[in-house]
Design a protein around this motif. Structure first.
Motif, PDB file in Angstrom:
ATOM      1  N   PHE A  94      11.712  55.141  56.050  1.00  0.00           N
ATOM      2  CA  PHE A  94      12.229  54.825  57.368  1.00  0.00           C
ATOM      3  C   PHE A  94      11.115  54.815  58.412  1.00  0.00           C
ATOM      4  CE2 PHE A  94      15.688  56.927  55.032  1.00  0.00           C
ATOM      5  CZ  PHE A  94      16.658  55.932  55.099  1.00  0.00           C
ATOM      6  N   GLN A  96      10.998  56.716  61.116  1.00  0.00           N
ATOM      7  CA  GLN A  96      10.704  58.137  61.230  1.00  0.00           C
ATOM      8  C   GLN A  96      10.660  58.696  59.815  1.00  0.00           C
ATOM      9  OE1 GLN A  96       9.883  59.251  64.165  1.00  0.00           O
ATOM     10  NE2 GLN A  96      10.429  57.284  65.097  1.00  0.00           N
ATOM     11  N   HIS A  98      10.893  61.568  58.302  1.00  0.00           N
ATOM     12  CA  HIS A  98      11.853  62.571  57.829  1.00  0.00           C
ATOM     13  C   HIS A  98      11.260  63.486  56.761  1.00  0.00           C
ATOM     14  CE1 HIS A  98      14.923  60.599  60.177  1.00  0.00           C
ATOM     15  NE2 HIS A  98      14.784  59.478  59.498  1.00  0.00           N
ATOM     16  N   VAL A 100       9.987  67.132  55.542  1.00  0.00           N
ATOM     17  CA  VAL A 100      10.359  68.507  55.896  1.00  0.00           C
ATOM     18  C   VAL A 100       9.136  69.194  56.479  1.00  0.00           C
ATOM     19  CG1 VAL A 100      11.303  70.679  55.059  1.00  0.00           C
ATOM     20  CG2 VAL A 100      12.075  68.516  54.057  1.00  0.00           C
ATOM     21  N   SER A 101       9.254  69.687  57.699  1.00  0.00           N
ATOM     22  CA  SER A 101       8.081  70.134  58.458  1.00  0.00           C
ATOM     23  C   SER A 101       7.381  71.349  57.861  1.00  0.00           C
ATOM     24  CB  SER A 101       8.474  70.446  59.909  1.00  0.00           C
ATOM     25  OG  SER A 101       9.442  71.489  59.957  1.00  0.00           O
ATOM     26  N   ASN A 108       6.939  67.900  49.690  1.00  0.00           N
ATOM     27  CA  ASN A 108       7.903  66.906  50.158  1.00  0.00           C
ATOM     28  C   ASN A 108       8.172  65.852  49.099  1.00  0.00           C
ATOM     29  OD1 ASN A 108       9.032  66.706  53.121  1.00  0.00           O
ATOM     30  ND2 ASN A 108       7.034  67.726  53.308  1.00  0.00           N
ATOM     31  N   CYS A 153       1.490  60.551  56.831  1.00  0.00           N
ATOM     32  CA  CYS A 153       2.877  60.969  56.604  1.00  0.00           C
ATOM     33  C   CYS A 153       3.695  59.826  56.008  1.00  0.00           C
ATOM     34  CB  CYS A 153       3.508  61.430  57.916  1.00  0.00           C
ATOM     35  SG  CYS A 153       3.044  63.088  58.450  1.00  0.00           S
ATOM     36  N   GLN A 154       3.495  58.609  56.534  1.00  0.00           N
ATOM     37  CA  GLN A 154       4.278  57.485  56.039  1.00  0.00           C
ATOM     38  C   GLN A 154       3.912  57.146  54.601  1.00  0.00           C
ATOM     39  OE1 GLN A 154       7.076  56.321  56.186  1.00  0.00           O
ATOM     40  NE2 GLN A 154       7.128  54.887  57.926  1.00  0.00           N
ATOM     41  N   ALA A 157       5.623  59.514  52.524  1.00  0.00           N
ATOM     42  CA  ALA A 157       7.039  59.143  52.438  1.00  0.00           C
ATOM     43  C   ALA A 157       7.250  58.045  51.397  1.00  0.00           C
ATOM     44  CB  ALA A 157       7.548  58.692  53.802  1.00  0.00           C
TER      45      ALA A 157
END
Length: 254
Positions: A94, A96, A98, A100-101, A108, A153-154, A157
């Protein structure tokens, strides 16, 4: 030549009630998504792009119509059955991320693999490491999302989306929160995955992102209003592809 159909819809429709008035977001869509394609859905705001993606992926229920995803009639499934089907057949990326911080990038990616009961932890760990190498963030695997860039991060993901070897990756504006340089890096990863055989369906309003498509579907007021096919992406043809896509979109009133 036989072309495998991964997703097929018949009379797919989605409506929402608003103050007693029905808002018809998708209207009787008949659509086939083919194996090894990089399919892009485009259209003006409110055309139903994201609603279509969520329906095709089993994230949202259609009001009417049929959806076959990799042989599964998903509109007939109960919620638990849908959840199991999604884990095994689809991955999501997505705008964002998403993540997990309080989990590292590695953790993740692994979490989604743990949900498959037939997989051993070592198998998940080994695949997560390979995927993080594949998307170029292995050196950051032990960092929290807050300690790496948005592009990293992406890419993590994307690795998470791939951990269960899905038949289809669905992605909604994956570069929307990234600058142009980092967005290009993410698109490069998706393009390479597709050219290696991964099926991808992406919603975007970005023409530069759409140049990676092998097929573009244009939505207008919840209906398919045209499509175009393209040869597999090469950087040398990017500017020409961009001109072709712009001409196609402008002819549709984009």
């Amino acid at each position: 030549m036989y072309i495998m159909v991964i997703i097929k819809t018949k009379n797919l429709s989605k409506s929402f009630a608003n103050g007693g008035i029905q808002n018809h977001v998708l209207r009787n869509i008949d659509l086939e998504i083919y194996d090894k394609d990089f399919t892009v859905i485009m259209g003006n705001s409110g055309s139903g792009k994201s609603t279509l993606l969520y329906a095709l992926s089993g994230m949202d229920r259609p009001t009417f119509g049929e959806i076959m995803l990799n042989g599964h009639a998903i509109e007939k499934m109960k919620e638990k059955e849908l959840a199991v089907m999604r884990r095994a057949n689809v991955g999501f990326v997505f705008q964002q991320m998403h993540l997990v911080s309080n989990l590292t990038l590695f953790e993740n990616v692994c979490v989604s693999g743990y949900l498959m009961k037939n997989r051993k932890p070592k198998e998940v760990h080994d695949q997560a490491e390979e995927l993080l190498k594949r998307v170029g963030v292995f050196n950051e695997k032990d960092r929290l999302p807050s300690r790496v860039s948005g592009g990293q991060c992406q890419r993590a993901a994307i690795a998470r989306a791939l951990i269960n070897s899905p038949k289809m990756i669905f992605t909604d504006e994956p570069t929307g929160a990234l600058n142009s340089k980092i967005g290009r890096q993410v698109l490069n990863v998706l393009t390479e995955l597709n050219q290696e055989g991964q099926n991808i369906l992406m919603v975007t309003h970005d023409v530069k992102a759409a140049t990676r498509a092998t097929r573009i579907i244009y939505l207008h007021d919840g209906q398919i209003n045209g499509e175009m096919t393209l040869e597999p992406y090469t950087p040398e043809q990017e500017k020409n592809r961009e001109r072709q896509i712009l001409a196609f979109l402008e002819a549709k009133g984009w």
